[in-house]
Design a protein around this motif. Structure first.
Motif, PDB file in Angstrom:
ATOM      1  N   LEU A   1       0.827  -1.197   0.000  1.00  8.00           N
ATOM      2  CA  LEU A   1       0.000   0.000   0.000  1.00  8.00           C
ATOM      3  C   LEU A   1       0.864   1.250   0.000  1.00  8.00           C
ATOM      4  O   LEU A   1       1.872   1.326   0.703  1.00  8.00           O
ATOM      5  N   LEU A   2       0.458   2.233  -0.793  1.00  3.97           N
ATOM      6  CA  LEU A   2       1.147   3.515  -0.840  1.00  3.97           C
ATOM      7  C   LEU A   2       0.331   4.560  -0.093  1.00  3.97           C
ATOM      8  O   LEU A   2      -0.901   4.503  -0.058  1.00  3.97           O
ATOM      9  N   SER A   3       1.025   5.498   0.489  1.00  4.32           N
ATOM     10  CA  SER A   3       0.354   6.593   1.180  1.00  4.32           C
ATOM     11  C   SER A   3      -0.140   7.602   0.149  1.00  4.32           C
ATOM     12  O   SER A   3       0.650   8.166  -0.611  1.00  4.32           O
ATOM     13  N   ALA A   4      -1.449   7.804   0.105  1.00  5.41           N
ATOM     14  CA  ALA A   4      -2.051   8.703  -0.875  1.00  5.41           C
ATOM     15  C   ALA A   4      -2.801   9.819  -0.164  1.00  5.41           C
ATOM     16  O   ALA A   4      -3.071   9.751   1.040  1.00  5.41           O
ATOM     17  N   GLY A   5      -3.152  10.838  -0.919  1.00 10.26           N
ATOM     18  CA  GLY A   5      -3.938  11.927  -0.363  1.00 10.26           C
ATOM     19  C   GLY A   5      -5.359  11.475  -0.087  1.00 10.26           C
ATOM     20  O   GLY A   5      -5.764  10.368  -0.460  1.00 10.26           O
ATOM     21  N   PRO A   6      -6.151  12.307   0.590  1.00  9.98           N
ATOM     22  CA  PRO A   6      -7.533  11.940   0.909  1.00  9.98           C
ATOM     23  C   PRO A   6      -8.359  11.733  -0.359  1.00  9.98           C
ATOM     24  O   PRO A   6      -8.191  12.446  -1.349  1.00  9.98           O
ATOM     25  N   THR A   7      -9.226  10.744  -0.318  1.00 11.72           N
ATOM     26  CA  THR A   7     -10.093  10.460  -1.458  1.00 11.72           C
ATOM     27  C   THR A   7     -11.188  11.516  -1.566  1.00 11.72           C
ATOM     28  O   THR A   7     -11.841  11.845  -0.577  1.00 11.72           O
ATOM     29  N   GLU A   8     -11.367  12.050  -2.759  1.00 12.98           N
ATOM     30  CA  GLU A   8     -12.455  12.992  -3.007  1.00 12.98           C
ATOM     31  C   GLU A   8     -13.680  12.205  -3.468  1.00 12.98           C
ATOM     32  O   GLU A   8     -13.591  11.391  -4.389  1.00 12.98           O
ATOM     33  N   THR A   9     -14.809  12.457  -2.822  1.00 11.49           N
ATOM     34  CA  THR A   9     -16.030  11.709  -3.115  1.00 11.49           C
ATOM     35  C   THR A   9     -17.164  12.660  -3.456  1.00 11.49           C
ATOM     36  O   THR A   9     -17.399  13.633  -2.744  1.00 11.49           O
ATOM     37  N   VAL A  10     -17.857  12.356  -4.552  1.00  5.25           N
ATOM     38  CA  VAL A  10     -19.022  13.145  -4.966  1.00  5.25           C
ATOM     39  C   VAL A  10     -20.179  12.188  -5.220  1.00  5.25           C
ATOM     40  O   VAL A  10     -20.017  11.185  -5.927  1.00  5.25           O
ATOM     41  N   ARG A  11     -21.339  12.499  -4.625  1.00  6.84           N
ATOM     42  CA  ARG A  11     -22.539  11.698  -4.867  1.00  6.84           C
ATOM     43  C   ARG A  11     -23.443  12.443  -5.833  1.00  6.84           C
ATOM     44  O   ARG A  11     -23.855  13.567  -5.577  1.00  6.84           O
TER      45      ARG A  11
ATOM     46  N   PRO B  77     -26.776  13.056  -8.639  1.00  9.10           N
ATOM     47  CA  PRO B  77     -28.239  13.048  -8.504  1.00  9.10           C
ATOM     48  C   PRO B  77     -28.843  11.661  -8.678  1.00  9.10           C
ATOM     49  O   PRO B  77     -29.979  11.422  -8.256  1.00  9.10           O
ATOM     50  N   ASP B  78     -28.091  10.739  -9.292  1.00  4.22           N
ATOM     51  CA  ASP B  78     -28.560   9.360  -9.437  1.00  4.22           C
ATOM     52  C   ASP B  78     -28.172   8.502  -8.240  1.00  4.22           C
ATOM     53  O   ASP B  78     -28.367   7.279  -8.256  1.00  4.22           O
ATOM     54  N   ASP B  79     -27.605   9.142  -7.191  1.00  4.27           N
ATOM     55  CA  ASP B  79     -27.170   8.481  -5.958  1.00  4.27           C
ATOM     56  C   ASP B  79     -25.914   7.636  -6.137  1.00  4.27           C
ATOM     57  O   ASP B  79     -25.486   6.959  -5.200  1.00  4.27           O
ATOM     58  N   LEU B  80     -25.302   7.663  -7.316  1.00  2.00           N
ATOM     59  CA  LEU B  80     -24.060   6.934  -7.534  1.00  2.00           C
ATOM     60  C   LEU B  80     -22.869   7.810  -7.152  1.00  2.00           C
ATOM     61  O   LEU B  80     -22.908   9.032  -7.271  1.00  2.00           O
ATOM     62  N   TYR B  81     -21.798   7.149  -6.705  1.00  2.00           N
ATOM     63  CA  TYR B  81     -20.619   7.859  -6.215  1.00  2.00           C
ATOM     64  C   TYR B  81     -19.516   7.914  -7.268  1.00  2.00           C
ATOM     65  O   TYR B  81     -19.275   6.939  -7.992  1.00  2.00           O
TER      66      TYR B  81
END
Length: 255
Positions: free
Chosen positions: A174-184, A186-190
């Motif tokens: 595992l590599l150290s990565a930056g924080p994951t950006e998450t967007v939900r 209008p179809d409720d999918l991420y």
């Protein structure tokens, strides 16, 4: 006096006979792909003829709560919540064998929840439904930072439930990565996006892995960086539409 006792005795015998059966559902949640058909298992144990019984499938968080109702040998369509119209059924030929499973067609994200399978005077059981959607990740950006390190950005669209993103080197570490950006959407999918900075001490192969533990789904893509010490300051590539792309310092391989 005897005439009063006989009906009670008969009623008690019938009720006791029914109570010998148990409504049994699955011990684990049921995972279903969005858009596909799924069966929520439920049966009588030991097997008994349920075709003349009342069978109710409900979702307690809905009003009306009924997902499907079978009574007096027919389905009561009028009892059903509107969102399930034309999408729920039982295996009518299997009711006589005690199979009271529910078939749910064209699964939606909004179908997520706990379902109750119930036969009056016999019992009930619950099953948790988890809809799932997956998508392969792709590398959307490759650049060189001001410090001279290579920065990779990975993105994946169309997941449910919300997934996690991991970066691994060529040895699977595992590599150290930056924080994951998450967007939900209008179809409720991420949509998830993650960036990682790699250095010469790392191997030249890197994997972006997107996974959802509840649905046991994993997708990943591999990138091979052929020149970590390349003198180019910045390189960019949108690789959504390419299976393989070769740049001056990078070779990208889509899984």
């Amino acid at each position: 006096m005897l005439s009063l006792l006989i009906p009670w005795s008969l009623h008690k015998t019938k009720w006791s006979g029914l109570k010998q059966n148990t409504v049994v559902g699955p011990a684990q949640p049921v995972v279903a792909a969005v858009g596909q058909d799924i069966v929520l298992p439920c049966h009588l144990e030991p097997a008994a003829n349920a075709s003349e019984m009342t069978v109710e499938w409900t979702r307690p968080d809905l009003e009306p709560r009924f997902v499907y109702v079978w009574r007096d040998g027919v389905e009561l369509e009028s009892k059903k919540h509107p969102v399930y119209e034309g999408r729920t059924s039982v295996f009518s030929d299997e009711l006589k064998h005690g199979n009271i499973s529910l078939k749910l067609s064209r699964v939606r994200i909004s179908d997520e929840g706990r379902y109750r399978c119930f036969i009056p005077d016999v019992g009930d059981s619950s099953v948790q439904l988890i809809p799932g959607a997956v998508s392969s990740p792709f590398i959307v950006r490759i650049e060189r930072s001001s410090s001279g390190h290579v920065v990779l950005q990975c993105e994946s669209t169309g997941w449910y439930p919300e997934p996690e993103v991991f970066w691994l080197d060529g040895e699977g570490n595992l590599l150290s990565a930056g924080p994951t950006e998450t967007v939900r959407g209008p179809d409720d999918l991420y949509t998830v996006s993650s960036r990682v900075t790699v250095e010469k001490r790392h191997s030249n192969s890197f994997t972006c892995r997107v996974q959802q533990n509840h649905t046991n789904q994993t997708r990943e893509t591999l990138i091979h960086v052929s020149g970590l010490d390349c003198s180019y300051y910045k390189l960019e590539a949108n690789c959504r539409h390419f299976d393989r792309i070769r740049l001056s310092c990078f070779e990208l391989i889509r899984s």
